[in-house]
Enzyme design. Sequence first.
Site, PDB file in Angstrom:
ATOM      1  N   ASP A 175    -113.765  38.518 -25.343  1.00 13.54           N
ATOM      2  CA  ASP A 175    -113.852  39.900 -25.784  1.00 13.54           C
ATOM      3  C   ASP A 175    -114.600  40.011 -27.118  1.00 13.54           C
ATOM      4  O   ASP A 175    -114.078  40.530 -28.095  1.00 13.54           O
ATOM      5  CB  ASP A 175    -112.415  40.464 -25.907  1.00 13.54           C
ATOM      6  CG  ASP A 175    -112.392  41.911 -26.348  1.00 13.54           C
ATOM      7  OD1 ASP A 175    -113.280  42.670 -25.923  1.00 13.54           O
ATOM      8  OD2 ASP A 175    -111.491  42.277 -27.131  1.00 13.54           O
ATOM      9  N   GLU A 417    -106.079  31.811 -25.346  1.00 13.75           N
ATOM     10  CA  GLU A 417    -105.737  32.485 -24.084  1.00 13.75           C
ATOM     11  C   GLU A 417    -106.408  31.886 -22.853  1.00 13.75           C
ATOM     12  O   GLU A 417    -107.091  32.587 -22.095  1.00 13.75           O
ATOM     13  CB  GLU A 417    -106.045  33.980 -24.179  1.00 13.75           C
ATOM     14  CG  GLU A 417    -105.215  34.675 -25.229  1.00 13.75           C
ATOM     15  CD  GLU A 417    -105.322  36.188 -25.190  1.00 13.75           C
ATOM     16  OE1 GLU A 417    -106.123  36.723 -24.407  1.00 13.75           O
ATOM     17  OE2 GLU A 417    -104.574  36.839 -25.944  1.00 13.75           O
ATOM     18  N   TYR A 470     -99.081  41.995 -26.885  1.00 17.17           N
ATOM     19  CA  TYR A 470     -99.576  43.374 -27.026  1.00 17.17           C
ATOM     20  C   TYR A 470     -98.602  44.392 -26.431  1.00 17.17           C
ATOM     21  O   TYR A 470     -99.009  45.320 -25.755  1.00 17.17           O
ATOM     22  CB  TYR A 470    -100.981  43.489 -26.411  1.00 17.17           C
ATOM     23  CG  TYR A 470    -102.032  42.838 -27.296  1.00 17.17           C
ATOM     24  CD1 TYR A 470    -102.570  43.519 -28.380  1.00 17.17           C
ATOM     25  CD2 TYR A 470    -102.457  41.528 -27.067  1.00 17.17           C
ATOM     26  CE1 TYR A 470    -103.510  42.926 -29.209  1.00 17.17           C
ATOM     27  CE2 TYR A 470    -103.398  40.932 -27.896  1.00 17.17           C
ATOM     28  CZ  TYR A 470    -103.922  41.642 -28.968  1.00 17.17           C
ATOM     29  OH  TYR A 470    -104.856  41.052 -29.804  1.00 17.17           O
ATOM     30  N   GLU A 506    -101.419  36.926 -32.339  1.00 21.06           N
ATOM     31  CA  GLU A 506    -102.116  38.211 -32.168  1.00 21.06           C
ATOM     32  C   GLU A 506    -101.098  39.291 -31.846  1.00 21.06           C
ATOM     33  O   GLU A 506    -100.197  39.075 -31.034  1.00 21.06           O
ATOM     34  CB  GLU A 506    -103.125  38.180 -31.003  1.00 21.06           C
ATOM     35  CG  GLU A 506    -104.435  37.527 -31.314  1.00 21.06           C
ATOM     36  CD  GLU A 506    -105.441  37.577 -30.163  1.00 21.06           C
ATOM     37  OE1 GLU A 506    -105.407  38.555 -29.370  1.00 21.06           O
ATOM     38  OE2 GLU A 506    -106.232  36.646 -30.055  1.00 21.06           O
TER      39      GLU A 506
HETATM   40  C1  GCB Z   1    -106.715  39.077 -26.958  1.00 19.66           C
HETATM   41  C2  GCB Z   1    -107.852  38.170 -27.245  1.00 19.66           C
HETATM   42  C3  GCB Z   1    -108.868  38.776 -28.192  1.00 19.66           C
HETATM   43  C4  GCB Z   1    -109.100  40.230 -27.813  1.00 19.66           C
HETATM   44  C5  GCB Z   1    -107.788  40.973 -27.953  1.00 19.66           C
HETATM   45  C6  GCB Z   1    -107.912  42.441 -27.538  1.00 19.66           C
HETATM   46  O1  GCB Z   1    -105.670  38.694 -26.538  1.00 19.66           O
HETATM   47  O2  GCB Z   1    -107.440  36.915 -27.717  1.00 19.66           O
HETATM   48  O3  GCB Z   1    -110.049  38.042 -28.140  1.00 19.66           O
HETATM   49  O4  GCB Z   1    -110.093  40.827 -28.572  1.00 19.66           O
HETATM   50  O5  GCB Z   1    -106.834  40.398 -27.121  1.00 19.66           O
HETATM   51  O6  GCB Z   1    -108.141  43.289 -28.378  1.00 19.66           O
HETATM   52  O7  GCB Z   1    -107.798  42.712 -26.348  1.00 19.66           O
END
Ligand code: GCB
Length: 609
Positions: A175, A417, A470, A506
Amino acid sequence: MLYPRSSEGRQIQSFDGIWNFRIDDSPTRNEGFDQKWYSRPLSTTGAVIPMAVPSSYNDVTEDKNIRDFVGWAWYDREFFVTKEWQSRRLVLRFDSAHYYCIVYLNGKEAVRHNGGHLPFEAEVNNMINFDGPNNLTVALNNTLSPTTLPPGTISYKADTSKYPEGYFVQNLQMDFFNYAGIHRHVRLYTTPTTYIDDITVTTTVDIGSNVAYVYYDIQIIGNQAVGLTVELLDREGVIIQGAPTSNGTLKVMNPTLWWPYTMNSGIPAYLYTLKVMLDGSVIDVYRLPVGIRVVNVTSEKFLINNTPFYCHGVDKHEDSDIRGKGLDYALIAKDFNMLKWLGVNCFRTSHYPYAEEILDQADQQGIVVIDESPGVGIKSFNFDNQDLLNHHLEVMSEMYRRDKNRPSVCMWSVANEPDSDSANSVNYFKSVIGHTKQLDPTRPVSFTSDRDYYNDKCVQFVDVIMINRYYGWYSDTGHTEVIQRQINTNFMEWRKLYNKPLLVSEFGAGTVVGLHMQPSVAFTEEYQIEVLSQYHQAFDQHIGQFLVGELIWNFADFMTAQNPTRVVGNKKGILTRQRQPKAAAQLVRKRYNSMFNSSFNGDHRLCYL
Ligand code: GCB
C-alpha cells in the site's frame, strides 16, 4: 560495507545533481539494450530531460507516462577524475537505486544490483579515464515481480476490445506508491590499496559493576602485515582505550551508555568513536560512531541497558511530494524535529530500509529504530518461490551488513503483513528469521502480523510479537466503542498462546485534514482522535505488563497507487504529507510527552551509569 567517510586516507567525489534521463517506452522496453544506449552519451540516443539525483523520477515531470512508467529508465552524466587519484583505489557507490540496476562506466558494465533499498559498489580503477571525460550510465528497472521485495506481478491485457495491443499493468501487493529512481547518493570515493574493508562492533554492559565491553572485528584488504591501531575515543576525542589487533575487546570503565532520549534528561544519545588506523594513520583511517548499549527481551519486557523500554512511536515512510523517496536533508531534519515535537522515542522503517543519513540521526538523537526489510505483502502464492526466499535471505544479509553497527537499531523486522496463516509460510519464515538471528545474535527479530492468534503460524519464531490492528477502521467502521474490548480480548488470546512481549505495530484511521463533523464520522479529524484515544485507553491497561510498544500508522500521509479506497494517497498520517499537524497530532504529543516522565517507561535518568 562501510559508509563512505572522508578521512586522512579517503576522499569523496559526489555525483548528486542533474543527470540526463529518458524512459525506454519501446514496446519491448528493450530498445536501450538493443541499441546499446550505454555505449554513447544518452543525449545522442534520443530526447533526454534533466532529472535530479537523488530523487524518484515519478513526480518530477508533468508527464503521466513517466510517473506511471514500468520498465527500464536510463540516466547518464559526465564526470572527471583528477590524476592524483590514479594511485588510489576508486570505488563507485550507489546508496540505493530502485529496483534492478545496471551501471555502465565508459560503455562497460561496472556493477549490477538487485533490490531497491540498499547500497552497492564496485571498484572501478581499470574503467576510469584520467585524461578526459568519463560517462556514467545507469539502466534502472522498477518492475516488481514474484521474486522482488516487495513482490508484484505484471498482468498482460490481451482483450484488444478493451486494451491496445501489448497493454500491461503492474499489480502491487503493498500500500504505497512504487517510487523509482536513483534514490540516494552516488559517489566515487578513494581508499588506499591496503584498506579497512569492514568493521563489526558489538557491545555488552555489566550494569552492576559499571563496566562495558566493546567487541570489534576489522577486515583489512591488501598487505596484512600493515601496522594496525584501534582507539576508542570519547565524545571529546579523548582516547579511552587502544589496541593493536584486528579483533578484540575493549573494556570501558564507567561507560556513558547510549540511551533512547528522554525529554527532560538533557542527556543526548552518547556516541563514542572507534578510530581504526593503518600504519599509524599514514595509510588508512576510518572513524566509526559507536553507541554502547545492550538489548534484551524477556517474556514480558523489551530491555535497553536492562531498563524496560516502552516504545511510544510511529511508523513512517520515505515519502514526500516532488522527490518521492529521494533523499532530502531538509526533510530528514524536519522529520526528526517533528518526531521530537511529538515525543516519539521509536519508529519502524516501514516497509523497507531507510537512508543511512536517517539512521545517522536516529543514532545521534537517541531514537530507537525497528529496522524493517522490504518484505512487505508476501502472499501465500509467493512462499514456494525459492528465488524469492533466496533474495529475501540476501536482502537480510545486506541490511545486516549495512546497519549492524547502529545503536539505534534495536530490532529487525523481516516482513510486514505476510500471509503468515498459510501452511507454506512456516518454512519460509523459519529460514528468514533463522538466517537473521544467525547473522545477528545481539538483536531481537520479528515481523508484523495482521493475522490472528488462532491462525498465525509464524509468530512462533519471533522474539517480540508485532501486530497490526485496525478495529474501528477496517472492521466495525464508525464503531469506536468496540475498540477497547476488541484490543483487550485480542491481547489476552495472544498471551494465552505465547509467552512473549507484544507490540502494536500499526493502528490508525484515515483522516482528510480539515474535514470535521460532530458527531464524528470516518475520515474526519474528530474520528481519528476518537480512534486513537480508544487504543490509548486500551494500551494503558497493559503497559507495564507485557505490552512493550505502540506505533501509530502513520507519522504522515503518503502516496499510494490509485485505487478507490485512497484519496490522493493514504491519509492515516497524524501529519499531512507536508508535515503539518492534524488535530490528532496534539493528542499524541500530549500522551507521548507525558510518557517520558512516567514510571512504566523506565526512568532513564536514574539509570545512567
Ligand atoms: C497495513 C499495512 C500498511 C497500510 C495500512 C493501511 O496494515 O501494513 O502498509 O498502509 O495497513 O493504511 O491500510
